[in-house]
Design a protein around this motif. Structure first.
Motif, PDB file in Angstrom:
ATOM      1  N   TYR A   1      33.678  91.856  20.163  1.00 13.45           N
ATOM      2  CA  TYR A   1      34.911  91.115  20.790  1.00 13.45           C
ATOM      3  C   TYR A   1      35.027  92.890  21.541  1.00 13.45           C
ATOM      4  O   TYR A   1      35.637  93.540  20.739  1.00 13.45           O
ATOM      5  N   LYS A   2      36.058  92.567  22.794  1.00 12.87           N
ATOM      6  CA  LYS A   2      36.751  93.613  23.229  1.00 12.87           C
ATOM      7  C   LYS A   2      37.764  92.944  23.265  1.00 12.87           C
ATOM      8  O   LYS A   2      38.191  91.790  24.187  1.00 12.87           O
ATOM      9  N   ILE A   3      38.897  93.568  22.815  1.00 17.34           N
ATOM     10  CA  ILE A   3      39.988  93.251  22.679  1.00 17.34           C
ATOM     11  C   ILE A   3      41.380  94.465  23.346  1.00 17.34           C
ATOM     12  O   ILE A   3      41.379  95.325  23.763  1.00 17.34           O
ATOM     13  N   LEU A   4      42.413  93.305  24.887  1.00 13.57           N
ATOM     14  CA  LEU A   4      43.742  94.410  24.723  1.00 13.57           C
ATOM     15  C   LEU A   4      45.246  94.168  24.219  1.00 13.57           C
ATOM     16  O   LEU A   4      45.157  93.234  24.048  1.00 13.57           O
ATOM     17  N   ALA A   5      44.699  95.189  23.703  1.00 15.41           N
ATOM     18  CA  ALA A   5      46.385  95.374  22.774  1.00 15.41           C
ATOM     19  C   ALA A   5      47.672  95.790  23.735  1.00 15.41           C
ATOM     20  O   ALA A   5      47.325  96.532  23.927  1.00 15.41           O
ATOM     21  N   VAL A   6      48.306  94.493  23.865  1.00 14.65           N
ATOM     22  CA  VAL A   6      50.036  95.730  24.925  1.00 14.65           C
ATOM     23  C   VAL A   6      50.644  95.874  24.233  1.00 14.65           C
ATOM     24  O   VAL A   6      51.424  94.822  23.603  1.00 14.65           O
TER      25      VAL A   6
END
Length: 104
Positions: free
Chosen positions: A2-7
């Motif tokens: 899974y690819k997660i973008l943390a902002v």
């Protein structure tokens, strides 16, 4: 994987999120402001976005609106210090799947 973008605009919190996700076996890409997040979302596909509300440039509510305008399937969880009821309602109405307040 899974690819997660943390902002998140706080480098310390962003690093903690990144390390925790990577330790759990996820691929984590980080953005420190709304503009960088919007650019990454145009370039890559993500399974989930962990999104702060108070960001420089474009705020998290607007990033959320833009995501939902282009992708109804990506998961969005807002992680924010803004804990007032109206902020939660706004986050969920802009398309977030969940709204978690700091500290988490």
């Amino acid at each position: 994987m899974y690819k997660i973008l943390a902002v998140e605009d706080s480098p310390a919190i962003l690093n903690l999120i990144r390390m925790s996700l990577e330790d759990a076996g996820y691929l984590c890409v980080c953005a420190e402001d709304g503009v960088q997040a919007a650019d990454l979302l145009e370039e890559r596909q993500f399974d989930l976005v962990l999104l702060d509300v108070m960001l420089p440039g474009i705020d998290g509510f607007e990033v959320c609106r833009r995501i939902r305008g282009n992708n109804s399937k990506i998961g969005i969880i807002m992680l924010t210090a803004r804990s007032q009821e109206m902020d939660k309602v706004t986050g969920l109405m802009t398309g977030a799947d969940d709204y978690v307040t700091k500290p988490f």
